[in-house]
Design a protein around this motif. Structure first.
Motif, PDB file in Angstrom:
ATOM      1  N   ALA A  79       0.840  -1.207   0.000  1.00 34.62           N
ATOM      2  CA  ALA A  79       0.000   0.000   0.000  1.00 34.62           C
ATOM      3  C   ALA A  79       0.871   1.253   0.000  1.00 34.62           C
ATOM      4  O   ALA A  79       0.563   2.240  -0.683  1.00 34.62           O
ATOM      5  N   ALA A  80       1.976   1.224   0.748  1.00 25.71           N
ATOM      6  CA  ALA A  80       2.871   2.380   0.799  1.00 25.71           C
ATOM      7  C   ALA A  80       3.482   2.653  -0.573  1.00 25.71           C
ATOM      8  O   ALA A  80       3.633   3.817  -0.975  1.00 25.71           O
ATOM      9  N   ALA A  81       3.824   1.597  -1.309  1.00 23.93           N
ATOM     10  CA  ALA A  81       4.370   1.770  -2.657  1.00 23.93           C
ATOM     11  C   ALA A  81       3.333   2.416  -3.573  1.00 23.93           C
ATOM     12  O   ALA A  81       3.655   3.329  -4.350  1.00 23.93           O
ATOM     13  N   GLN A  82       2.096   1.960  -3.471  1.00 23.74           N
ATOM     14  CA  GLN A  82       1.031   2.562  -4.287  1.00 23.74           C
ATOM     15  C   GLN A  82       0.826   4.031  -3.904  1.00 23.74           C
ATOM     16  O   GLN A  82       0.642   4.893  -4.769  1.00 23.74           O
ATOM     17  N   ALA A  83       0.865   4.314  -2.605  1.00 23.26           N
ATOM     18  CA  ALA A  83       0.690   5.692  -2.136  1.00 23.26           C
ATOM     19  C   ALA A  83       1.827   6.574  -2.647  1.00 23.26           C
ATOM     20  O   ALA A  83       1.600   7.725  -3.053  1.00 23.26           O
ATOM     21  N   ALA A  84       3.043   6.039  -2.668  1.00 23.13           N
ATOM     22  CA  ALA A  84       4.180   6.810  -3.181  1.00 23.13           C
ATOM     23  C   ALA A  84       3.975   7.156  -4.656  1.00 23.13           C
ATOM     24  O   ALA A  84       4.324   8.256  -5.091  1.00 23.13           O
ATOM     25  N   GLU A  85       3.408   6.227  -5.407  1.00 25.88           N
ATOM     26  CA  GLU A  85       3.127   6.502  -6.816  1.00 25.88           C
ATOM     27  C   GLU A  85       2.050   7.578  -6.965  1.00 25.88           C
ATOM     28  O   GLU A  85       2.103   8.396  -7.888  1.00 25.88           O
ATOM     29  N   GLU A  86       1.074   7.587  -6.069  1.00 26.99           N
ATOM     30  CA  GLU A  86       0.071   8.656  -6.102  1.00 26.99           C
ATOM     31  C   GLU A  86       0.736   9.997  -5.782  1.00 26.99           C
ATOM     32  O   GLU A  86       0.394  11.022  -6.380  1.00 26.99           O
ATOM     33  N   ALA A  87       1.709   9.992  -4.869  1.00 28.44           N
ATOM     34  CA  ALA A  87       2.443  11.221  -4.558  1.00 28.44           C
ATOM     35  C   ALA A  87       3.217  11.708  -5.783  1.00 28.44           C
ATOM     36  O   ALA A  87       3.274  12.912  -6.045  1.00 28.44           O
ATOM     37  N   VAL A  88       3.797  10.781  -6.541  1.00 34.55           N
ATOM     38  CA  VAL A  88       4.480  11.144  -7.787  1.00 34.55           C
ATOM     39  C   VAL A  88       3.476  11.797  -8.739  1.00 34.55           C
ATOM     40  O   VAL A  88       3.749  12.844  -9.335  1.00 34.55           O
ATOM     41  N   ALA A  89       2.298  11.198  -8.863  1.00 37.48           N
ATOM     42  CA  ALA A  89       1.256  11.735  -9.752  1.00 37.48           C
ATOM     43  C   ALA A  89       0.837  13.138  -9.327  1.00 37.48           C
ATOM     44  O   ALA A  89       0.466  13.961 -10.168  1.00 37.48           O
ATOM     45  N   GLN A  90       0.933  13.416  -8.013  1.00 35.35           N
ATOM     46  CA  GLN A  90       0.564  14.738  -7.513  1.00 35.35           C
ATOM     47  C   GLN A  90       1.773  15.667  -7.369  1.00 35.35           C
ATOM     48  O   GLN A  90       1.659  16.767  -6.825  1.00 35.35           O
ATOM     49  N   GLY A  91       2.939  15.231  -7.859  1.00 34.43           N
ATOM     50  CA  GLY A  91       4.102  16.109  -7.918  1.00 34.43           C
ATOM     51  C   GLY A  91       4.996  16.152  -6.693  1.00 34.43           C
ATOM     52  O   GLY A  91       5.861  17.025  -6.594  1.00 34.43           O
ATOM     53  N   LYS A  92       4.818  15.222  -5.737  1.00 38.11           N
ATOM     54  CA  LYS A  92       5.656  15.252  -4.536  1.00 38.11           C
ATOM     55  C   LYS A  92       6.139  13.852  -4.156  1.00 38.11           C
ATOM     56  O   LYS A  92       6.063  13.439  -3.000  1.00 38.11           O
ATOM     57  N   GLY A  93       6.683  13.147  -5.135  1.00 43.67           N
ATOM     58  CA  GLY A  93       7.134  11.783  -4.896  1.00 43.67           C
ATOM     59  C   GLY A  93       8.218  11.667  -3.840  1.00 43.67           C
ATOM     60  O   GLY A  93       8.084  10.910  -2.881  1.00 43.67           O
ATOM     61  N   TRP A  94       9.324  12.414  -4.004  1.00 43.70           N
ATOM     62  CA  TRP A  94      10.423  12.322  -3.042  1.00 43.70           C
ATOM     63  C   TRP A  94      10.036  12.825  -1.660  1.00 43.70           C
ATOM     64  O   TRP A  94      10.321  12.143  -0.663  1.00 43.70           O
ATOM     65  N   PRO A  95       9.388  14.003  -1.548  1.00 48.45           N
ATOM     66  CA  PRO A  95       9.012  14.440  -0.198  1.00 48.45           C
ATOM     67  C   PRO A  95       8.119  13.422   0.517  1.00 48.45           C
ATOM     68  O   PRO A  95       8.269  13.187   1.718  1.00 48.45           O
ATOM     69  N   TYR A  96       7.229  12.790  -0.235  1.00 48.96           N
ATOM     70  CA  TYR A  96       6.330  11.792   0.369  1.00 48.96           C
ATOM     71  C   TYR A  96       7.127  10.564   0.811  1.00 48.96           C
ATOM     72  O   TYR A  96       6.984  10.101   1.955  1.00 48.96           O
ATOM     73  N   ALA A  97       7.971  10.044  -0.070  1.00 50.11           N
ATOM     74  CA  ALA A  97       8.766   8.853   0.277  1.00 50.11           C
ATOM     75  C   ALA A  97       9.647   9.130   1.488  1.00 50.11           C
ATOM     76  O   ALA A  97       9.736   8.299   2.407  1.00 50.11           O
ATOM     77  N   GLU A  98      10.261  10.297   1.527  1.00 44.14           N
ATOM     78  CA  GLU A  98      11.116  10.650   2.670  1.00 44.14           C
ATOM     79  C   GLU A  98      10.298  10.766   3.953  1.00 44.14           C
ATOM     80  O   GLU A  98      10.747  10.315   5.009  1.00 44.14           O
ATOM     81  N   ALA A  99       9.112  11.350   3.856  1.00 43.69           N
ATOM     82  CA  ALA A  99       8.271  11.507   5.050  1.00 43.69           C
ATOM     83  C   ALA A  99       7.846  10.149   5.607  1.00 43.69           C
ATOM     84  O   ALA A  99       7.868   9.930   6.825  1.00 43.69           O
TER      85      ALA A  99
END
Length: 174
Positions: A60-80
């Motif tokens: 689920a976290a991997a899918q959420a990270a991809e949604e963060a990429v789609a919304q323009g904040k992939g790295w900040p989300y993964a780091e958080a």
């Protein structure tokens, strides 16, 4: 339109096979930040998903990270998320939505993405590619055709990645 000229080859790529519920990946976060700071856009650092079965919220976290990429904040989300692995362990998917909200992302869209599975194919493809090249744990780094396993030890890995990146960048300049 691309602003890169044909005579300038693409930046070397560092693929980081990672899992957002992995304590070793959390430890690697400082190295990733340092590499991104040192090289900037001269080195393309790509987060690749390799959720492990032993971590029940990793997929689920991997899918959420991809949604963060789609919304323009992939790295900040993964780091958080990586910075708070223990909270993900305890809270699961509600934590993933909470982090999205904290970063100003569309949390409702995250919830929907986790329900409808729109990013499952990306996660599955990353995992399949990782298995095909011999990734067995996280973090695993691949740069210049060389695989470095960070799941066993982080010791000296950043220096090794820097050696390879510097060599690739020097070759690129001719």
């Amino acid at each position: 339109m691309s602003d890169s000229s044909p005579d300038r080859p693409a930046a070397p790529v560092l693929d980081v096979w990672c899992e957002l519920q992995c304590p070793d990946c959390r430890t690697a976060l400082d190295d990733l930040r340092a590499l991104r700071a040192r090289y900037g856009d001269r080195l393309e650092v790509r987060l690749r998903h390799f959720p492990l079965e032993k971590h029940k919220h990793a997929f689920a976290a991997a899918q959420a990270a991809e949604e963060a990429v789609a919304q323009g904040k992939g790295w900040p989300y993964a780091e958080a998320v990586l910075g708070r692995v223990a909270e993900l362990d305890r809270q699961g998917e509600p934590f993933l939505i909470e982090v999205a909200r904290e970063l100003g992302l569309d949390a409702e869209e995250f919830d929907t993405a986790l329900i409808d599975g729109r990013h499952i194919l990306i996660v599955d493809a990353d995992q399949a590619e990782g298995k095909a090249i011999g990734v067995t744990g996280t973090p695993t780094y691949v740069i210049g055709g060389e695989r470095l396993d960070g799941g066993k030890s982080q010791e000296g890995l950043r220096e090794r990645v820097e050696e390879i990146a510097d060599r690739l960048l020097a070759e690129r300049q001719g």
